[in-house]
Scaffold this motif. Structure first.
Motif, PDB file in Angstrom:
ATOM      1  N   TRP A 272       0.749  -1.294  -0.071  1.00  0.00           N
ATOM      2  CA  TRP A 272      -0.008   0.019  -0.186  1.00  0.00           C
ATOM      3  C   TRP A 272       0.993   1.319   0.242  1.00  0.00           C
ATOM      4  CZ3 TRP A 272       0.276   3.430   4.019  1.00  0.00           C
ATOM      5  CH2 TRP A 272       1.006   3.207   5.126  1.00  0.00           C
ATOM      6  N   LEU A 273       1.939   1.157   0.743  1.00  0.00           N
ATOM      7  CA  LEU A 273       2.757   2.481   0.805  1.00  0.00           C
ATOM      8  C   LEU A 273       3.699   2.654  -0.413  1.00  0.00           C
ATOM      9  CD1 LEU A 273       3.865   4.488   2.605  1.00  0.00           C
ATOM     10  CD2 LEU A 273       5.927   2.919   3.200  1.00  0.00           C
ATOM     11  N   GLU A 274       3.913   1.488  -1.273  1.00  0.00           N
ATOM     12  CA  GLU A 274       4.589   1.883  -2.517  1.00  0.00           C
ATOM     13  C   GLU A 274       3.546   2.304  -3.593  1.00  0.00           C
ATOM     14  OE1 GLU A 274       7.701   1.412  -3.240  1.00  0.00           O
ATOM     15  OE2 GLU A 274       7.826   1.039  -1.215  1.00  0.00           O
ATOM     16  N   ALA A 275       2.286   2.065  -3.226  1.00  0.00           N
ATOM     17  CA  ALA A 275       1.346   2.306  -4.229  1.00  0.00           C
ATOM     18  C   ALA A 275       0.983   4.010  -4.090  1.00  0.00           C
ATOM     19  CB  ALA A 275       0.033   1.678  -3.921  1.00  0.00           C
ATOM     20  N   TYR A 276       1.077   4.496  -2.655  1.00  0.00           N
ATOM     21  CA  TYR A 276       1.026   5.920  -2.348  1.00  0.00           C
ATOM     22  C   TYR A 276       2.225   6.595  -2.903  1.00  0.00           C
ATOM     23  CZ  TYR A 276      -3.088   5.056   0.542  1.00  0.00           C
ATOM     24  OH  TYR A 276      -4.463   4.622   0.824  1.00  0.00           O
ATOM     25  N   LYS A 277       3.200   5.907  -2.762  1.00  0.00           N
ATOM     26  CA  LYS A 277       4.786   6.846  -3.180  1.00  0.00           C
ATOM     27  C   LYS A 277       4.486   6.881  -4.647  1.00  0.00           C
ATOM     28  CE  LYS A 277       7.922   5.009   0.280  1.00  0.00           C
ATOM     29  NZ  LYS A 277       8.995   4.223   0.399  1.00  0.00           N
ATOM     30  N   GLU A 278       3.853   6.028  -5.587  1.00  0.00           N
ATOM     31  CA  GLU A 278       3.803   5.829  -7.054  1.00  0.00           C
ATOM     32  C   GLU A 278       2.941   7.058  -7.070  1.00  0.00           C
ATOM     33  OE1 GLU A 278       1.931   2.968  -9.927  1.00  0.00           O
ATOM     34  OE2 GLU A 278       3.799   2.309  -9.240  1.00  0.00           O
ATOM     35  N   ARG A 279       1.701   7.157  -6.400  1.00  0.00           N
ATOM     36  CA  ARG A 279       0.735   8.115  -6.535  1.00  0.00           C
ATOM     37  C   ARG A 279       1.135   9.686  -6.145  1.00  0.00           C
ATOM     38  NH1 ARG A 279      -5.442   7.547  -4.074  1.00  0.00           N
ATOM     39  NH2 ARG A 279      -5.971   9.727  -3.888  1.00  0.00           N
ATOM     40  N   ILE A 280       1.879   9.848  -5.277  1.00  0.00           N
ATOM     41  CA  ILE A 280       2.561  11.076  -4.949  1.00  0.00           C
ATOM     42  C   ILE A 280       3.352  11.586  -6.465  1.00  0.00           C
ATOM     43  CG2 ILE A 280       4.211  12.380  -3.591  1.00  0.00           C
ATOM     44  CD1 ILE A 280       3.193  10.622  -1.406  1.00  0.00           C
ATOM     45  N   GLU A 281       4.134  10.634  -6.845  1.00  0.00           N
ATOM     46  CA  GLU A 281       5.082  10.950  -7.890  1.00  0.00           C
ATOM     47  C   GLU A 281       4.298  11.289  -8.985  1.00  0.00           C
ATOM     48  OE1 GLU A 281       8.716   8.929 -10.761  1.00  0.00           O
ATOM     49  OE2 GLU A 281       7.823   8.059  -9.057  1.00  0.00           O
ATOM     50  N   PHE A 282       2.908  10.551  -9.463  1.00  0.00           N
ATOM     51  CA  PHE A 282       2.288  10.744 -10.464  1.00  0.00           C
ATOM     52  C   PHE A 282       1.561  12.325 -10.470  1.00  0.00           C
ATOM     53  CE2 PHE A 282      -2.040  10.943 -12.084  1.00  0.00           C
ATOM     54  CZ  PHE A 282      -2.033  10.415 -13.561  1.00  0.00           C
ATOM     55  N   PHE A 283       1.140  12.494  -9.289  1.00  0.00           N
ATOM     56  CA  PHE A 283       0.460  13.653  -9.122  1.00  0.00           C
ATOM     57  C   PHE A 283       1.554  14.866  -9.099  1.00  0.00           C
ATOM     58  CE2 PHE A 283      -3.336  11.520  -7.122  1.00  0.00           C
ATOM     59  CZ  PHE A 283      -4.061  11.850  -8.156  1.00  0.00           C
ATOM     60  N   THR A 284       2.459  14.667  -8.842  1.00  0.00           N
ATOM     61  CA  THR A 284       3.770  15.852  -8.812  1.00  0.00           C
ATOM     62  C   THR A 284       4.095  16.153 -10.169  1.00  0.00           C
ATOM     63  OG1 THR A 284       4.493  15.252  -6.394  1.00  0.00           O
ATOM     64  CG2 THR A 284       5.996  16.392  -8.007  1.00  0.00           C
ATOM     65  N   LYS A 285       4.187  14.931 -11.126  1.00  0.00           N
ATOM     66  CA  LYS A 285       4.350  15.115 -12.418  1.00  0.00           C
ATOM     67  C   LYS A 285       3.405  16.062 -13.073  1.00  0.00           C
ATOM     68  CE  LYS A 285       7.830  11.395 -12.909  1.00  0.00           C
ATOM     69  NZ  LYS A 285       8.124  10.061 -13.907  1.00  0.00           N
ATOM     70  N   GLU A 286       2.062  15.686 -12.755  1.00  0.00           N
ATOM     71  CA  GLU A 286       0.802  16.301 -13.197  1.00  0.00           C
ATOM     72  C   GLU A 286       0.708  17.655 -12.964  1.00  0.00           C
ATOM     73  OE1 GLU A 286      -1.378  15.020 -15.678  1.00  0.00           O
ATOM     74  OE2 GLU A 286       0.244  13.471 -16.034  1.00  0.00           O
ATOM     75  N   GLY A 287       1.441  18.224 -11.866  1.00  0.00           N
ATOM     76  CA  GLY A 287       1.433  19.641 -11.499  1.00  0.00           C
ATOM     77  C   GLY A 287       0.077  19.674 -10.584  1.00  0.00           C
ATOM     78  N   LYS A 288      -0.154  18.682  -9.763  1.00  0.00           N
ATOM     79  CA  LYS A 288      -1.157  18.733  -8.833  1.00  0.00           C
ATOM     80  C   LYS A 288      -0.750  18.339  -7.379  1.00  0.00           C
ATOM     81  CE  LYS A 288      -4.202  18.767 -12.276  1.00  0.00           C
ATOM     82  NZ  LYS A 288      -4.910  20.004 -12.450  1.00  0.00           N
ATOM     83  N   PRO A 289      -0.324  19.482  -6.908  1.00  0.00           N
ATOM     84  CA  PRO A 289       0.400  19.340  -5.582  1.00  0.00           C
ATOM     85  C   PRO A 289      -0.759  19.145  -4.346  1.00  0.00           C
ATOM     86  CG  PRO A 289       0.492  21.799  -6.154  1.00  0.00           C
ATOM     87  CD  PRO A 289       0.197  21.047  -7.424  1.00  0.00           C
ATOM     88  N   ASP A 290      -2.054  19.415  -4.517  1.00  0.00           N
ATOM     89  CA  ASP A 290      -2.874  19.518  -3.524  1.00  0.00           C
ATOM     90  C   ASP A 290      -3.097  17.973  -3.425  1.00  0.00           C
ATOM     91  OD1 ASP A 290      -3.088  22.054  -2.730  1.00  0.00           O
ATOM     92  OD2 ASP A 290      -4.565  22.365  -3.771  1.00  0.00           O
ATOM     93  N   GLN A 291      -3.361  17.282  -4.643  1.00  0.00           N
ATOM     94  CA  GLN A 291      -3.577  15.838  -4.612  1.00  0.00           C
ATOM     95  C   GLN A 291      -2.518  14.921  -4.353  1.00  0.00           C
ATOM     96  OE1 GLN A 291      -4.795  17.848  -7.123  1.00  0.00           O
ATOM     97  NE2 GLN A 291      -6.870  17.648  -7.385  1.00  0.00           N
ATOM     98  N   ALA A 292      -1.303  15.537  -4.389  1.00  0.00           N
ATOM     99  CA  ALA A 292       0.037  14.712  -3.756  1.00  0.00           C
ATOM    100  C   ALA A 292      -0.206  14.901  -2.294  1.00  0.00           C
ATOM    101  CB  ALA A 292       1.089  15.568  -4.290  1.00  0.00           C
ATOM    102  N   LEU A 293      -0.532  16.026  -1.558  1.00  0.00           N
ATOM    103  CA  LEU A 293      -0.607  16.222  -0.363  1.00  0.00           C
ATOM    104  C   LEU A 293      -1.606  15.326   0.161  1.00  0.00           C
ATOM    105  CD1 LEU A 293       0.162  20.032   0.215  1.00  0.00           C
ATOM    106  CD2 LEU A 293       1.770  17.981   0.764  1.00  0.00           C
ATOM    107  N   ARG A 294      -2.838  15.011  -0.334  1.00  0.00           N
ATOM    108  CA  ARG A 294      -3.895  14.464  -0.033  1.00  0.00           C
ATOM    109  C   ARG A 294      -3.643  12.731   0.108  1.00  0.00           C
ATOM    110  NH1 ARG A 294      -7.096  11.891   2.490  1.00  0.00           N
ATOM    111  NH2 ARG A 294      -9.216  11.054   1.752  1.00  0.00           N
ATOM    112  N   THR A 295      -2.564  12.683  -0.823  1.00  0.00           N
ATOM    113  CA  THR A 295      -1.918  11.337  -0.760  1.00  0.00           C
ATOM    114  C   THR A 295      -1.300  11.033   0.597  1.00  0.00           C
ATOM    115  OG1 THR A 295      -2.004  11.090  -3.074  1.00  0.00           O
ATOM    116  CG2 THR A 295      -0.755   9.409  -1.982  1.00  0.00           C
TER     117      THR A 295
END
Length: 330
Positions: free
Chosen positions: A229-252
């Protein structure tokens, strides 16, 4: 009318499979297609699948070697996209669960009424063979998909959702992990524009001992998948960071903190010799601290959650108990 495709992985559910398939056949919406993926089941499931396919022209069966639930879902998606229109609908159903007869009709109706790409319903959880008679007043919430990824209504679990097919075109489940939905649901949602939520319980989640998650929760100690689950969240943070969505990264990062609180609470209720060593040696707390300082600055966190998060930072066990009262995991 748009076709609704039901993707159903099948493995060692001989006792429950007919109930599951029959609940789809009884849908008050048409047309529907049922894709049964026999994932190398060693019991009577392959024969039951073939029996249904022979009797009903809208049922297809895929027989494959056992590869796990994620691999089975991928096989189902690959099969659907050979024929499906991108505006058709796809939904997933676990083969020990079952549906309300109005599941497809209601979910498609919500999408079309509110101009949404996907819908999410609520579920009833238990060990019965039918829905209870309890009914709540329907409550509808419509959101952009980007906002849904910031809120607390969207669930990561694979079920309960009806997707326009195009949302899943480039989404496949990672093999060999647990919590595979955490790797994928956010990507499918992000592909959409609008989502509609209903509190209507149209899906029955059947509780039984021996499921993958049941075993994992009870036996985290030395389990190689305990941090998938933690690896999935790390991947998700990286995804939203690259997409320019910092709020979604922080929500993760907030989701990481909520999961740590709940997992810590689960482990601390076990005897010391049964606990995951990473709980005992402080790794859970270290992961929490790594994410807390960033996520707590996010706007939109409800006060009750803020208090629990802050308390866990200072007094882990007492805050973990409070976290069991307030629903943190979504």
């Amino acid at each position: 009318m748009r076709t609704v495709y039901f993707i159903v992985p099948v493995y060692k559910v001989e006792k429950y499979l007919r109930r599951c398939v029959d609940s789809v056949l009884k849908q008050t919406y048409a047309p529907v297609r049922i894709i049964l993926i026999d994932d190398g089941s060693p019991d009577g499931c392959p024969e039951i699948c073939d029996e249904y396919a022979k009797a009903y022209p809208n049922i297809d069966v895929i027989h494959k070697q056992n590869g796990g639930q994620a691999d089975a879902r991928n096989a189902g998606l690959d099969f659907v996209f050979k024929t499906a229109d991108m505006e058709d609908y796809i939904t997933f159903l676990d083969s020990d669960d079952f549906l309300s007869p109005d599941y497809a009709k209601r979910m498609v109706g919500l999408c079309e009424t509110y101009g949404c790409d996907m819908a999410q319903c609520a579920y009833e959880k238990g060990s019965g063979d039918r829905f209870s008679d309890r009914a709540e007043k329907p409550r509808i919430e419509v959101s952009t998909c980007e906002d849904a990824l910031l809120g607390y209504t969207l669930k990561s679990i694979n079920m309960l959702k009806l997707y326009k097919a195009r949302l899943l075109k480039d989404v496949r489940y990672p093999k060999g992990v647990t919590n595979e939905e955490e790797f994928t649901t956010y990507r499918a949602v992000y592909n959409g524009d609008r989502i509609v939520f209903t509190n209507e319980k149209l899906y029955y989640y059947y509780q039984r001992d021996g499921s993958i998650m049941d075993v994992l929760i009870k036996k985290l100690k030395n389990n190689p998948h305990r941090f998938d689950w933690l690896e999935a969240y790390k991947e998700r943070i990286e995804f939203f960071t690259k997409e320019g969505k910092p709020d979604q990264a922080l929500r993760t990062r907030e989701k990481i903190c909520a999961d740590i609180i709940l997992r810590y609470s689960e482990q601390m209720r076990l005897s010391p010799d049964e606990r995951d060593l990473d709980c005992a040696n402080g790794k859970y707390i270290d992961i929490y601290k790594e994410n807390y300082g960033l996520m707590i600055k996010r706007r939109g966190i409800p006060l009750k959650r803020r208090l629990i998060y802050a308390a866990f930072r200072l007094f882990p066990y007492s805050a973990a108990l409070a976290g069991r009262i307030v629903t943190l995991r979504k």
